[in-house]
Scaffold this motif. Structure first.
Motif, PDB file in Angstrom:
ATOM      1  N   UNK A 140     -24.096   5.936 -11.202  1.00 54.09           N
ATOM      2  CA  UNK A 140     -22.689   5.714 -10.851  1.00 54.09           C
ATOM      3  C   UNK A 140     -21.810   5.807 -12.087  1.00 54.09           C
ATOM      4  N   UNK A 141     -22.194   5.177 -13.178  1.00 54.50           N
ATOM      5  CA  UNK A 141     -21.387   5.221 -14.392  1.00 54.50           C
ATOM      6  C   UNK A 141     -21.301   6.640 -14.949  1.00 54.50           C
ATOM      7  N   UNK A 142     -22.388   7.388 -14.859  1.00 54.20           N
ATOM      8  CA  UNK A 142     -22.399   8.768 -15.344  1.00 54.20           C
ATOM      9  C   UNK A 142     -21.420   9.620 -14.538  1.00 54.20           C
TER      10      UNK A 142
ATOM     11  N   UNK B  49      -4.754  12.546  -7.944  1.00 57.17           N
ATOM     12  CA  UNK B  49      -5.616  11.897  -6.946  1.00 57.17           C
ATOM     13  C   UNK B  49      -6.869  12.742  -6.733  1.00 57.17           C
ATOM     14  N   UNK B  50      -7.930  12.106  -6.292  1.00 56.76           N
ATOM     15  CA  UNK B  50      -9.173  12.844  -6.097  1.00 56.76           C
ATOM     16  C   UNK B  50      -9.889  12.341  -4.860  1.00 56.76           C
ATOM     17  N   UNK B  51     -10.684  13.233  -4.288  1.00 60.07           N
ATOM     18  CA  UNK B  51     -11.461  12.934  -3.085  1.00 60.07           C
ATOM     19  C   UNK B  51     -12.922  13.259  -3.387  1.00 60.07           C
ATOM     20  N   UNK B  52     -13.813  12.340  -3.065  1.00 58.78           N
ATOM     21  CA  UNK B  52     -15.241  12.570  -3.241  1.00 58.78           C
ATOM     22  C   UNK B  52     -15.835  13.089  -1.940  1.00 58.78           C
ATOM     23  N   UNK B  53     -16.636  14.156  -2.034  1.00 57.72           N
ATOM     24  CA  UNK B  53     -17.327  14.722  -0.876  1.00 57.72           C
ATOM     25  C   UNK B  53     -18.823  14.623  -1.131  1.00 57.72           C
ATOM     26  N   UNK B  54     -19.535  13.918  -0.280  1.00 59.19           N
ATOM     27  CA  UNK B  54     -20.976  13.789  -0.430  1.00 59.19           C
ATOM     28  C   UNK B  54     -21.689  14.428   0.742  1.00 59.19           C
TER      29      UNK B  54
ATOM     30  N   UNK C  86     -21.406   5.177  -3.448  1.00 62.93           N
ATOM     31  CA  UNK C  86     -21.669   4.298  -4.589  1.00 62.93           C
ATOM     32  C   UNK C  86     -20.709   4.578  -5.739  1.00 62.93           C
ATOM     33  N   UNK C  87     -20.433   5.854  -5.999  1.00 61.36           N
ATOM     34  CA  UNK C  87     -19.490   6.205  -7.075  1.00 61.36           C
ATOM     35  C   UNK C  87     -18.090   5.721  -6.722  1.00 61.36           C
ATOM     36  N   UNK C  88     -17.699   5.866  -5.456  1.00 58.57           N
ATOM     37  CA  UNK C  88     -16.381   5.373  -5.024  1.00 58.57           C
ATOM     38  C   UNK C  88     -16.272   3.869  -5.243  1.00 58.57           C
ATOM     39  N   UNK C  89     -17.343   3.144  -4.934  1.00 61.10           N
ATOM     40  CA  UNK C  89     -17.322   1.687  -5.142  1.00 61.10           C
ATOM     41  C   UNK C  89     -17.194   1.351  -6.620  1.00 61.10           C
TER      42      UNK C  89
END
Length: 377
Positions: free
Chosen positions: A209-211, A224-229, A239-242
């Motif tokens: 997550x930190x990486x 702004x950014x959106x994560x797509x998994x 987990x990265x969003x959290x």
């Protein structure tokens, strides 16, 4: 013997596997075009890596064509790997895979004879042999991001794709990138450990997550950014969003592309059904195309996320559900194969299956993403 430049050029042209287009490909490469611009897909990229490894005797990353996307850059990288700053002759070719039977071939035999559960366990246990790194060394193991699409406006959110870790092929969603090109900046963040052998993997989900959080912040800047998994990458994205939310820089949204909340576990029926697709792949793909490093690193990530569960989140979330795969329908035609994600989120169904939603059916997936993001603007 051929020079390094001619070896790389010949391997690149051959990897396209269409002799009628050889002249066109060679001309495009000479003009500095990117490999993906001439249609080099993920399978061809792996075949290019394997040809170069066989010709030079050097172990090369499975993503080499995407990390070094032009003929000149790739040639320079191969020269550097050879320890030769000139365009001299490469050493006599040696097998890139020394020793006996490849791990990928053993895996294919196990999945065909004993089934997906045994094959998943094989990857899981083999991954204990990989080196690990902690949070303090994460910068040295961070893969470079891969740009897949360029947007039309600085004010649009940056889309950041986190791939699954069970697939054996290159995870870059080039089809989705093509469908979103012109509308959004789209980058992929590869997970560490899937390149050269033996690849070091994070020692915990927290380190991963930190990486990735550091890479996201660098890519997004003040936008702004959106994560797509996708697939098991949905858990990574959550987990990265959290982690980013806890640091005060939450994503504008999270999009889960056919991601299932319990697919991280090695005995999850849906995950095993996805792995079952490997039974039907040609044997030669497990003896020279698919990578031992990728296969074993995937097992390490299954270990990392074994027992993990998504925490409640206030980040707006979209679950994009694909249709069941052929293997799912064969296992149980009436089974409830659609992915499930806990907590509050929106849902949209798309026509593609787990794989085609990012390739041949990527346009429909892109339309669903555009419509949902537009509705939130």
């Amino acid at each position: 013997m051929a020079t390094v430049t001619s070896t790389v050029r010949a391997s690149s042209v051959t990897a396209k596997r269409h002799s009628s287009s050889a002249l066109r490909v060679a001309t495009a490469l000479a003009a500095g075009r990117h490999f993906k611009d001439i249609g080099l897909d993920s399978l061809a990229a792996i075949q290019l890596r394997d040809r170069l490894s066989t010709a030079t005797g050097v172990r090369l990353s499975a993503t080499i064509a995407f990390d070094h996307p032009t003929l000149a850059e790739l040639t320079e990288h191969v020269r550097s790997a050879l320890g030769d700053p000139t365009d001299g002759e490469p050493p006599t070719a040696q097998p890139a895979q020394a020793g006996g039977e490849r791990f990928t071939a053993i895996y294919h035999r196990v999945i065909r004879e004993q089934g997906p559960s045994a094959a998943m366990t094989l990857r899981y246990l083999a991954s204990y042999g990989l080196p690990t790194f902690g949070a303090g060394h994460r910068a040295a193991h961070t893969p470079a991001p891969l740009r897949l699409a360029t947007g039309r406006s600085y004010h649009q959110p940056v889309l950041i794709f986190l791939p699954g870790y069970l697939a054996l092929h290159d995870p870059a969603p080039t089809g989705l990138g093509k469908a979103l090109d012109g509308d959004y900046d789209l980058h992929m963040l590869a997970h560490p450990g899937f390149g050269t052998w033996p690849g070091a993997v994070p020692d915990s989900v927290a380190t991963l997550v930190r990486l990735h959080a550091a890479s996201v912040r660098e890519l997004a800047g003040d936008r702004p950014f959106v994560l797509i998994g996708h697939s098991t990458g949905g858990g990574v994205a959550h987990a990265v969003a959290a982690g980013l939310t806890a640091e005060g820089t939450p994503p504008a949204a999270v999009i889960l592309a056919d991601a299932h909340h319990s697919a991280a576990g090695r005995e999850d029926p849906r995950a095993l059904a996805l792995v079952a697709a490997d039974r039907n792949r040609p044997a030669e793909m497990f003896d020279g195309v698919f990578s031992d490093a990728v296969m074993i690193a995937g097992g390490a990530y299954v270990r990392l996320f074994d027992g993990w569960a998504p925490e409640p989140s206030e980040v707006p979330t979209l679950l994009v559900r694909a249709v069941p795969t052929r293997e799912m329908r064969e296992i149980d035609p009436d089974g409830r194969w659609q992915p499930f994600w806990p907590g509050r989120h929106d849902v949209v169904d798309v026509p593609g299956d787990h794989y085609s939603m990012l390739t041949t059916d990527a346009a429909a997936t892109a339309d669903a993403i555009r419509a949902w993001l537009a509705g939130r603007a």
